[in-house]
Design an enzyme around this catalytic site. Structure first.
Site, PDB file in Angstrom:
ATOM      1  N   SER A 141      13.747  34.064  36.831  1.00  0.00           N
ATOM      2  CA  SER A 141      14.907  33.865  36.063  1.00  0.00           C
ATOM      3  C   SER A 141      14.386  33.373  34.639  1.00  0.00           C
ATOM      4  CB  SER A 141      15.851  32.488  36.563  1.00  0.00           C
ATOM      5  OG  SER A 141      14.928  31.263  36.755  1.00  0.00           O
ATOM      6  N   ASP A 391      19.466  20.990  32.966  1.00  0.00           N
ATOM      7  CA  ASP A 391      18.383  21.906  33.268  1.00  0.00           C
ATOM      8  C   ASP A 391      17.274  21.989  32.205  1.00  0.00           C
ATOM      9  OD1 ASP A 391      16.961  24.354  33.557  1.00  0.00           O
ATOM     10  OD2 ASP A 391      18.730  25.602  34.225  1.00  0.00           O
ATOM     11  N   HIS A 394      15.432  26.245  31.917  1.00  0.00           N
ATOM     12  CA  HIS A 394      16.016  27.399  31.118  1.00  0.00           C
ATOM     13  C   HIS A 394      16.125  27.041  29.802  1.00  0.00           C
ATOM     14  CE1 HIS A 394      16.255  28.114  35.604  1.00  0.00           C
ATOM     15  NE2 HIS A 394      15.835  29.384  35.384  1.00  0.00           N
TER      16      HIS A 394
END
Length: 415
Positions: A141, A391, A394
């Site tokens: 990702s 998070d 990311h």
């Protein structure tokens, strides 16, 4: 999932459609090696080796070889960002702006190398370079974020009727098509590069202790990479499972499954050996280019930059200022990731190393934090607990991955 036999690029397009201790230790070790100048110099010389006077594919100019694009500082730029999140209809998971991030300063920083300038992406030139070609990102990702950054960068200059993005193989392959250029920019989900039980691009939430990688099984995915003209590989984060990781000796379809637990460093070396083999066997150095993007750093421990022991990237709105280029955010140790240099030195064909690790380590301000969707938008209770749910892996878009693509653009056209 069994591999579909490849034929041509056109056919492919149709048919595709704690461990905490080890995680931190591994990151510590990896960054140290990347910051070691002798090691970085050896990577620059061995991973981009070419004969004197020989021009690499797609190059339109020559860079100053004495300039290290990856050593520099962040400077404010009023002309950024290159695009707005709301104006890029292809974002798979909108981040940050859509989910209420109140600040935008993180979008305005430009990377400035110490001894030269980093050319901004010229989209017209890039699209002409890609005419009749396939460009493919392969990884997890984080690499997907870089892929969507590139799609958002180029799509705004293409009429709506002349572009599309579609998924095939249940979303394992995502293809952005610039129709007037007969060009595609693609992303292939393969978090370990090798076949694994994390290969489902939609349902791949697997606990670290349950992740399984199939030994030497790169062709499961690699058969679908054939025919690409530009490859951008990245793999690391999914390997952070603890001291060991499970390796499948046979196939996932065997009646009796044989699994062995091996050291993560050993397993990662296996993956790099397979990648080197695949590149040597399948990429023509006269027609194709291969890039490898290094570790995307995390900012889960605020004490690394003098913050609170319970803090992380949440509510961080300024960069880490490090004019001397000495900050790693981690202690000074050796790394299991030395295997990258050792294995890539065995390549017969040139590969370009994109060291995004150190420049990204300064950007604790650029993560998605709580401004995201996990499997669904965060609940009010989760948003109120950023120490657990922020998070810090990311990145927001537009944001830091745009700089990674600027580096890719520079190394592709001005190697």
């Amino acid at each position: 999932m069994k591999a579909v036999p490849p034929s041509s690029a056109a056919l492919l397009r149709k048919e595709f459609r704690s461990p905490y201790f080890f995680t931190i230790t591994a990151l510590i070790l990896f960054m140290t090696i990347l910051y070691n100048e002798d090691y970085r110099a050896s990577l620059r010389s061995s991973w981009t080796t070419k004969n004197k006077g020989e021009k690499l594919p797609f190059a339109v100019g020559e860079a100053d070889n004495s300039c290290d694009l990856f050593s520099g500082r962040w400077v404010w730029d009023d002309h950024r960002p290159f695009y707005k999140e709301a104006e890029c209809p292809y974002l798979y998971t909108p981040l940050c702006d859509k989910f209420g991030r109140p600040d935008t300063a993180y979008q305005h920083w430009r990377w400035q190398p110490k001894a030269c300038s980093l050319p901004s992406i010229n989209v017209s030139l890039l699209l002409e370079t890609l005419r009749g070609k396939r460009m493919m990102y392969v990884g997890d990702s984080l690499n997907m974020g870089q892929y969507y950054s590139m799609v958002c960068l180029v799509q705004q200059f293409i009429p709506s009727s002349a572009k599309s993005l579609y998924n095939i193989f249940n979303g394992s392959l995502r293809i952005f098509e610039a129709k007037d250029y007969n060009a595609t920019i693609e992303f292939y989900w393969a978090p370990f590069l090798l076949e694994s039980n994390g290969d489902n691009p939609v349902v791949h939430h697997i606990e670290k202790s349950d992740r399984i990688v199939r030994k030497d099984a790169i062709n499961t995915h690699g058969d679908h990479w054939k025919g690409a003209d530009i490859m951008v590989f990245s793999t690391y984060y999914w390997w952070m499972t603890g001291l060991k990781i499970k390796i499948l000796q046979g196939t996932f379809y065997d009646q009796k499954i044989e699994i062995e637990e091996v050291a993560v460093e050993e397993a990662y070396r296996m993956s790099m050996k397979n990648l080197v083999w695949w590149i040597n066997e399948n990429m023509d150095p006269n027609k194709t280019r291969v890039f490898f993007t290094t570790l995307s750093p995390v900012h889960e421990n605020a004490t690394q930059w003098g913050g609170d022991a319970k803090g992380n990237c949440y509510n961080e709105t300024v960069r880490i200022d490090d004019e001397k280029g000495s900050y790693s955010g981690l202690d000074n140790d050796k790394s299991v990731m030395k295997v990258i240099g050792e294995e890539f030195a065995k390549l017969r064909n040139p590969i370009t190393f994109l060291n995004i690790t150190q420049l990204s380590s300064y950007r604790k301000d650029a993560h998605v934090s709580i401004y995201k969707r996990k499997w669904s938008p965060l609940t009010p209770e989760e948003i109120a607990d950023p120490a657990t749910y922020a998070d810090c892996n990311h990145w927001c878009l537009p944001g830091l991955p745009d700089t990674w693509n600027e580096l890719l653009f520079a190394k592709l056209l001005y190697p």
